[in-house]
Scaffold this active site. Structure first.
Site, PDB file in Angstrom:
ATOM      1  N   ARG A 173     -21.552  25.386  33.997  1.00 14.12           N
ATOM      2  CA  ARG A 173     -22.746  24.909  33.295  1.00 14.12           C
ATOM      3  C   ARG A 173     -23.796  24.479  34.326  1.00 14.12           C
ATOM      4  O   ARG A 173     -23.637  23.458  34.982  1.00 14.12           O
ATOM      5  CB  ARG A 173     -22.407  23.740  32.371  1.00 14.12           C
ATOM      6  CG  ARG A 173     -23.645  23.191  31.651  1.00 14.12           C
ATOM      7  CD  ARG A 173     -23.326  22.356  30.424  1.00 14.12           C
ATOM      8  NE  ARG A 173     -22.711  21.079  30.726  1.00 14.12           N
ATOM      9  CZ  ARG A 173     -22.533  20.102  29.830  1.00 14.12           C
ATOM     10  NH1 ARG A 173     -22.924  20.289  28.571  1.00 14.12           N
ATOM     11  NH2 ARG A 173     -21.951  18.971  30.161  1.00 14.12           N
ATOM     12  N   ASP A 457     -20.955  10.915  29.799  1.00 12.58           N
ATOM     13  CA  ASP A 457     -21.812  11.667  30.713  1.00 12.58           C
ATOM     14  C   ASP A 457     -23.262  11.353  30.389  1.00 12.58           C
ATOM     15  O   ASP A 457     -23.555  10.408  29.649  1.00 12.58           O
ATOM     16  CB  ASP A 457     -21.506  13.168  30.664  1.00 12.58           C
ATOM     17  CG  ASP A 457     -21.821  13.812  29.310  1.00 12.58           C
ATOM     18  OD1 ASP A 457     -22.479  13.170  28.464  1.00 12.58           O
ATOM     19  OD2 ASP A 457     -21.409  14.970  29.112  1.00 12.58           O
TER      20      ASP A 457
END
Length: 544
Positions: A173, A457
Site C-alpha cells: 500500500r 494507525d
C-alpha cells in the site's frame, strides 16, 4: 482528461535531499531515480488537477448537503458485459489478510503469520520518515531474496522466514495522492509519495516477483473518484511498458474508504479493469471521510462515539453490502474490514471477550459474501480463518454469490442519523486520549501503535480529531450534560498529558514528543479551518 503529459520534458533523475541512511544506495540507484523522475513529470500534473477536483467536489457537498451516483457514468453501471481481469493464482485465495508496516520485525512476522496476504503498508501504518521509506523498500527486497531475519530484543529469540510456499503474498500500500515526499525532488518539486512508494517497489521487484511466481500487487488508498483510479491505471500501463513487463501484470485492490468513492465503486473497477483485483471496506477512514465531507451538514450528520459505529450500523451495512454486490457482479474480490485487537499478555478474560467479538465480526463478513478480511495481529489469523473456512471450505472465494438481493439507494449510504447512538463524555475523552497517544508515536516515527489493546494507525487519529472538530462546531451536548467546547477539549487534553507523564515517568516523557502531540491535536481539532489531512501538518513536524 489525460493522466499523462503527452511529451514530458527530458531531465535528470530525482534528487535526494536527506542525510543518508544505511544501504540506501541499493534502493536509490541512478536508474531508479530516473524512473521516479519519469513518473513525476508524466503524472504529477494530473495528480495536481485531481486534488483541485477534490476541493471542488467538497464545495458542492457543502452547498447541496448530499451525494448521488454519477449520471454521466450511468452507462458503465448499466453495462452488464464487462468484468475485471481474472485474478492471478497468488491472489485467488484471500480469506485472511494481515496488515502492518514494513519494518524488519513485521516483515518476518507477517510473511510467517499464516495469512494468505500481507498488506505491506507505507501509508497509514507507517510514519514517513526517510528511514522508514527507504528501509521498508530494503526489507521487502531482502524478504524476496530470503536474506531477512530479526532477533527479539526481549527474549533473544531469532526469527527467520518459513519455506516459500508458506509465506503470505505481499500487497503493497503506497501513500495517498495528497502526500508528497519532501526528500525526493524533480525540477525543484517534491515527488508525490504515492509515486515514490509505487515506483521504487515496482522498479526493484517486478521481475523478481514474477520469477517467484507472484507479481507486483498493490492496495490503493484514499481514492475519492474513478478519475483517480484512471490515473493509477495510466501509471500502471506506463510503468509496465517502460520496464518491459507484460501489460496487466500489476494487480490493484482499491480501498473504498471515502464516502465519494462509495458512489463510484463500479466506475473505479471499470477504470482499473485490466489491473483490478478487488475492493476493500474499511471503517475508520470511511467515517473520517463522512465527517470531513459533511462536517457542516447539521445534526443529522453528527456521528456518535467512533466505537459505537460498527459495521452493522444501517448506513455502514448499506456500504458493505453494496461493495460485495459490486465486486461479485464484476468478478472482483470483496475484502472486509479490520480486526484491530491486540491480545493482552496479562488478562486472559479480556482476550476471551475480544476474540469472541472478532469471531462474530468475521462470521458476519463471511456470511455476507466477503471473500476475505483483515486482521492486525498474527494471533487473530486462526480466528478469521475458521470463520471463512466454515463458509468457503475448499473454494478460494465466493464470487459466485452475486448478492442480487442487495439494492442500495444513494440516500441510504449517508443516512448517518439511522444509527441509534449519541456522543458521550467517555467517547470524547477517548478521542482526545487516543489522538494524543497516536500522534506522539507517529512523530517518533511509529505508524502502527498499540493503544488500549487496539492496533491504531493514522486513520484512528483522523477520525478522533475529526469527531472532536465536528462535535465542537455542532454544539453537541454529551450524556453528561456538558456541551462540547474548545475549553472542555483543552481540559481533557491537559489531563491526558498529565496521565502520560505519570505512566511513562519524567525522563521518558521528556524524551518523547508529548507536548508536540498535544499541541498538534488541539490545532487540528480546534482551528476554525478544517485541515483535510492531519498528516499534512504532522509531516512538517516529523524528524528524520
Amino acid at each position: 482528461m489525460s493522466a499523462a503529459s503527452p511529451t514530458p520534458p527530458p531531465g535528470p533523475g530525482a534528487v535526494v535531499a536527506a542525510p543518508p541512511v544505511d544501504r540506501q544506495e541499493e534502493v536509490l540507484t541512478e536508474e531508479a531515480l530516473a524512473f521516479l523522475a519519469e513518473l513525476h513529470r508524466r503524472f504529477t500534473p494530473c495528480r495536481d488537477e485531481l486534488l483541485v477536483r477534490r476541493a471542488e467536489r467538497r464545495a458542492d457537498i457543502a452547498r447541496t448537503g448530499t451525494l448521488d451516483f454519477l449520471p454521466e457514468t450511468a452507462a458503465v453501471r448499466a453495462d452488464d458485459s464487462w468484468r475485471v481481469a481474472p485474478a492471478p493464482e497468488a491472489l485467488q485465495d484471500r480469506r485472511v489478510e494481515i496488515t502492518g508496516p514494513t519494518d524488519r520485525r513485521m516483515t518476518v512476522n507477517a510473511l510467517n503469520s499464516g495469512a494468505r496476504v500481507w498488506l505491506a503498508d507505507f501509508e497509514d501504518a507507517s510514519a514517513p520518515t526517510w528511514h522508514n521509506v527507504v528501509g521498508g523498500q530494503l526489507n521487502l527486497i531482502d524478504a524476496f531474496e530470503r536474506r531477512i531475519d530479526f532477533t527479539d530484543p526481549r527474549s533473544g529469540k531469532g526469527y527467520a522466514l518459513k519455506p516459500a510456499g508458506e509465506l503470505a503474498t505481499v500487497v503493497v500500500r503506497p501513500r495517498g495522492w495528497h502526500l508528497d515526499e519532501r526528500h525526493l525532488t524533480v525540477d525543484g518539486r517534491p515527488v508525490p509519495g504515492a509515486l515514490v512508494d509505487f515506483g521504487l517497489y515496482f522498479f526493484h521487484n517486478a521481475r523478481r516477483l514474477l520469477e517467484l511466481g507472484r507479481g507486483p500487487y498493490f492496495y490503493l488508498p484514499k481514492t475519492e473518484s474513478h478519475r483517480e483510479a484512471r490515473l493509477w491505471n495510466d501509471v500502471f500501463v506506463f510503468a509496465q511498458e517502460r520496464l518491459g513487463i507484460e501489460r496487466g501484470t500489476i494487480r490493484a485492490t482499491v480501498l473504498i474508504e471515502t464516502i465519494t468513492a462509495a458512489y463510484e465503486m463500479e466506475e473505479i473497477l471499470y477504470e482499473l479493469r485490466e489491473h483490478a483485483s478487488g475492493l476493500n471496506a474499511g471503517r475508520w477512514d470511511y467515517l473520517f471521510s463522512i465527517v470531513k465531507n459533511f462536517r457542516d451538514g447539521g445534526e443529522r450528520f453528527v456521528l456518535p462515539d467512533r466505537n459505537a459505529v460498527t459495521m452493522t450500523a444501517p448506513f455502514m451495512r448499506a456500504y458493505t453490502e453494496l461493495l460485495v454486490r459490486t465486486c461479485h457482479k464484476r468478478g472482483a474480490h470483496a475484502i472486509g474490514g479490520m480486526a484491530a485487537f491486540i491480545p493482552s499478555r496479562r488478562d486472559a478474560e479480556v482476550n476471551k471477550t475480544a476474540f469472541e467479538k472478532v469471531r462474530a465480526d468475521k462470521d458476519r463478513e463471511a456470511a455476507d459474501g466477503f471473500d476475505g478480511s483483515w486482521v492486525a495481529h498474527p494471533d487473530l489469523v486462526p480466528i478469521a480463518l475458521e470463520s471463512f473456512d466454515a463458509v468457503l471450505g475448499e473454494r478460494p472465494h465466493q464470487k459466485d454469490r452475486l448478492r442480487e438481493d442487495v439494492s442500495v439507494t444513494a440516500a441510504e449510504l449517508i443516512a448517518v442519523d439511522s444509527l441509534d447512538a449519541s456522543p458521550t463524555y467517555e467517547g470524547l475523552r477517548n478521542a482526545v486520549a487516543v489522538g494524543i497517544r497516536y500522534i506522539e508515536a507517529w512523530l517518533r516515527g511509529l505508524g502502527a501503535v498499540a493503544i488500549f489493546n487496539l492496533m491504531e494507525d493514522a486513520a484512528t487519529a483522523e477520525i478522533s480529531r475529526s469527531q472532536i472538530w465536528q462535535w465542537i462546531n455542532a454544539g453537541v451536548v454529551l450524556d453528561s450534560g456538558e456541551t462540547v467546547t474548545a475549553e472542555l477539549v483543552r481540559r481533557l487534553a491537559a489531563e491526558e498529558l498529565d496521565a502520560a507523564r505519570a505512566e511513562s515517568g519524567v525522563e521518558a516523557f521528556a524524551a518523547g514528543r508529548w507536548q508536540d502531540a498535544h499541541d498538534l491535536l488541539l490545532r487540528v481539532a480546534l482551528d476554525k479551518e478544517y485541515v483535510d489531512f492531519l498528516t499534512l501538518p504532522a509531516y512538517e513536524e516529523l524528524r528524520d
